[in-house]
Design a protein around this motif. Sequence first.
Motif, PDB file in Angstrom:
ATOM      1  N   ASN A  76      35.287 -28.663  16.137  1.00  9.01           N
ATOM      2  CA  ASN A  76      34.722 -27.730  15.154  1.00  9.01           C
ATOM      3  C   ASN A  76      34.436 -26.349  15.742  1.00  9.01           C
ATOM      4  O   ASN A  76      33.337 -25.809  15.605  1.00  9.01           O
ATOM      5  CB  ASN A  76      33.458 -28.307  14.519  1.00  9.01           C
ATOM      6  CG  ASN A  76      33.738 -29.577  13.767  1.00  9.01           C
ATOM      7  OD1 ASN A  76      34.838 -29.792  13.283  1.00  9.01           O
ATOM      8  ND2 ASN A  76      32.743 -30.433  13.673  1.00  9.01           N
ATOM      9  N   THR A  77      35.418 -25.766  16.392  1.00  8.85           N
ATOM     10  CA  THR A  77      35.287 -24.417  16.941  1.00  8.85           C
ATOM     11  C   THR A  77      36.308 -23.496  16.290  1.00  8.85           C
ATOM     12  O   THR A  77      37.317 -23.943  15.745  1.00  8.85           O
ATOM     13  CB  THR A  77      35.515 -24.407  18.469  1.00  8.85           C
ATOM     14  OG1 THR A  77      36.832 -24.892  18.742  1.00  8.85           O
ATOM     15  CG2 THR A  77      34.479 -25.232  19.193  1.00  8.85           C
ATOM     16  N   LEU A  78      36.025 -22.197  16.343  1.00  6.58           N
ATOM     17  CA  LEU A  78      36.989 -21.178  15.937  1.00  6.58           C
ATOM     18  C   LEU A  78      37.528 -20.565  17.219  1.00  6.58           C
ATOM     19  O   LEU A  78      36.759 -20.148  18.089  1.00  6.58           O
ATOM     20  CB  LEU A  78      36.330 -20.093  15.078  1.00  6.58           C
ATOM     21  CG  LEU A  78      37.255 -18.938  14.691  1.00  6.58           C
ATOM     22  CD1 LEU A  78      38.280 -19.403  13.656  1.00  6.58           C
ATOM     23  CD2 LEU A  78      36.470 -17.765  14.160  1.00  6.58           C
ATOM     24  N   VAL A  79      38.850 -20.522  17.346  1.00  4.81           N
ATOM     25  CA  VAL A  79      39.485 -20.013  18.551  1.00  4.81           C
ATOM     26  C   VAL A  79      40.157 -18.686  18.230  1.00  4.81           C
ATOM     27  O   VAL A  79      40.888 -18.572  17.247  1.00  4.81           O
ATOM     28  CB  VAL A  79      40.529 -21.024  19.092  1.00  4.81           C
ATOM     29  CG1 VAL A  79      41.294 -20.442  20.261  1.00  4.81           C
ATOM     30  CG2 VAL A  79      39.849 -22.321  19.472  1.00  4.81           C
ATOM     31  N   ALA A  80      39.897 -17.684  19.077  1.00  9.58           N
ATOM     32  CA  ALA A  80      40.594 -16.407  19.008  1.00  9.58           C
ATOM     33  C   ALA A  80      41.601 -16.403  20.156  1.00  9.58           C
ATOM     34  O   ALA A  80      41.230 -16.575  21.312  1.00  9.58           O
ATOM     35  CB  ALA A  80      39.622 -15.250  19.162  1.00  9.58           C
ATOM     36  N   VAL A  92      34.223 -20.122  19.454  1.00 11.50           N
ATOM     37  CA  VAL A  92      32.885 -20.084  18.862  1.00 11.50           C
ATOM     38  C   VAL A  92      32.610 -21.431  18.201  1.00 11.50           C
ATOM     39  O   VAL A  92      33.392 -21.883  17.355  1.00 11.50           O
ATOM     40  CB  VAL A  92      32.778 -18.955  17.808  1.00 11.50           C
ATOM     41  CG1 VAL A  92      31.382 -18.907  17.209  1.00 11.50           C
ATOM     42  CG2 VAL A  92      33.157 -17.613  18.402  1.00 11.50           C
ATOM     43  N   ALA A  93      31.501 -22.066  18.572  1.00 11.59           N
ATOM     44  CA  ALA A  93      31.110 -23.340  17.953  1.00 11.59           C
ATOM     45  C   ALA A  93      30.643 -23.080  16.528  1.00 11.59           C
ATOM     46  O   ALA A  93      29.762 -22.264  16.295  1.00 11.59           O
ATOM     47  CB  ALA A  93      30.010 -23.995  18.765  1.00 11.59           C
ATOM     48  N   GLY A  95      30.053 -25.854  14.073  1.00 11.46           N
ATOM     49  CA  GLY A  95      29.200 -26.906  13.528  1.00 11.46           C
ATOM     50  C   GLY A  95      29.846 -27.700  12.420  1.00 11.46           C
ATOM     51  O   GLY A  95      29.507 -28.841  12.187  1.00 11.46           O
ATOM     52  N   GLU A  96      30.771 -27.120  11.681  1.00 12.30           N
ATOM     53  CA  GLU A  96      31.484 -27.785  10.588  1.00 12.30           C
ATOM     54  C   GLU A  96      32.985 -27.563  10.783  1.00 12.30           C
ATOM     55  O   GLU A  96      33.405 -26.600  11.417  1.00 12.30           O
ATOM     56  CB  GLU A  96      31.073 -27.201   9.226  1.00 12.30           C
ATOM     57  CG  GLU A  96      29.658 -27.457   8.817  1.00 12.30           C
ATOM     58  CD  GLU A  96      29.451 -28.876   8.297  1.00 12.30           C
ATOM     59  OE1 GLU A  96      30.414 -29.498   7.847  1.00 12.30           O
ATOM     60  OE2 GLU A  96      28.307 -29.339   8.346  1.00 12.30           O
ATOM     61  N   GLU A  97      33.786 -28.441  10.190  1.00 12.76           N
ATOM     62  CA  GLU A  97      35.232 -28.276  10.230  1.00 12.76           C
ATOM     63  C   GLU A  97      35.623 -27.019   9.463  1.00 12.76           C
ATOM     64  O   GLU A  97      35.031 -26.692   8.432  1.00 12.76           O
ATOM     65  CB  GLU A  97      35.902 -29.502   9.604  1.00 12.76           C
ATOM     66  CG  GLU A  97      37.396 -29.496   9.726  1.00 12.76           C
ATOM     67  CD  GLU A  97      38.020 -30.764   9.190  1.00 12.76           C
ATOM     68  OE1 GLU A  97      39.232 -30.745   8.961  1.00 12.76           O
ATOM     69  OE2 GLU A  97      37.295 -31.751   8.985  1.00 12.76           O
ATOM     70  N   ILE A  98      36.631 -26.305   9.945  1.00  8.01           N
ATOM     71  CA  ILE A  98      37.084 -25.068   9.311  1.00  8.01           C
ATOM     72  C   ILE A  98      38.305 -25.378   8.454  1.00  8.01           C
ATOM     73  O   ILE A  98      39.306 -25.884   8.952  1.00  8.01           O
ATOM     74  CB  ILE A  98      37.438 -24.005  10.366  1.00  8.01           C
ATOM     75  CG1 ILE A  98      36.219 -23.690  11.226  1.00  8.01           C
ATOM     76  CG2 ILE A  98      37.975 -22.751   9.698  1.00  8.01           C
ATOM     77  CD1 ILE A  98      36.537 -22.835  12.428  1.00  8.01           C
ATOM     78  N   ASP A  99      38.218 -25.069   7.153  1.00  7.77           N
ATOM     79  CA  ASP A  99      39.322 -25.321   6.236  1.00  7.77           C
ATOM     80  C   ASP A  99      40.023 -24.048   5.781  1.00  7.77           C
ATOM     81  O   ASP A  99      41.107 -24.110   5.212  1.00  7.77           O
ATOM     82  CB  ASP A  99      38.820 -26.095   5.016  1.00  7.77           C
ATOM     83  CG  ASP A  99      38.312 -27.471   5.406  1.00  7.77           C
ATOM     84  OD1 ASP A  99      39.100 -28.241   5.974  1.00  7.77           O
ATOM     85  OD2 ASP A  99      37.128 -27.760   5.178  1.00  7.77           O
ATOM     86  N   ALA A 100      39.416 -22.885   5.996  1.00  9.65           N
ATOM     87  CA  ALA A 100      40.041 -21.604   5.666  1.00  9.65           C
ATOM     88  C   ALA A 100      39.433 -20.530   6.554  1.00  9.65           C
ATOM     89  O   ALA A 100      38.229 -20.538   6.823  1.00  9.65           O
ATOM     90  CB  ALA A 100      39.829 -21.245   4.203  1.00  9.65           C
TER      91      ALA A 100
END
Length: 168
Positions: A76-80, A92-93, A95-100
């Motif tokens: 559940n991270t966002l990767v740049a 960036v952590a 906390g929730e799954e990213i769907d968009a």
Amino acid sequence: MEKILQILVVFALIMLVVNRFIRGREQRFREYVLSGHISLPLPGDLYRELLSVVVGEDVIAADPDNRLFFRPGPENTLVAADKRTGVSLASVAMGEEIDAVLFDPLSRLIYCYSLAGLLTVLRQSGRSSYRIVQRMDVPRGGMQLSLDPHSGKIYLQAEALVYVYAHV
């Protein structure tokens, strides 16, 4: 007494200049709140003007100026990552799954939506520097996330309604 008054006036002017300089360095984030909802179909060709992401299809957003792309990562991270090499520059952590994921190149804000009903707004301050500025509860099961680059409003389509979020 007159000398003290002159010193105070000069001090106040210096503080005003310093305050303006500090505020001008970074565009302040204005918090988003629900400003209403509208029924489908939308009037006119509104979606033609919007930056839009269909939830669940292509969960990647791009920053052409910095040659980056944003995608969901493990745990559940966002990767740049760098667009050319694919090397991860920041994570960036969330906390929730990213769907968009949606990126606004004007304000340098990244919007991450979860079908569980959470929209997270991040600010990009450099190629590898990101911070979460707001998390807000939104309707679950949204189908489309859109941003009007002119007004900064966020549109989320869920069932037969479009929810509109605007700056306070």
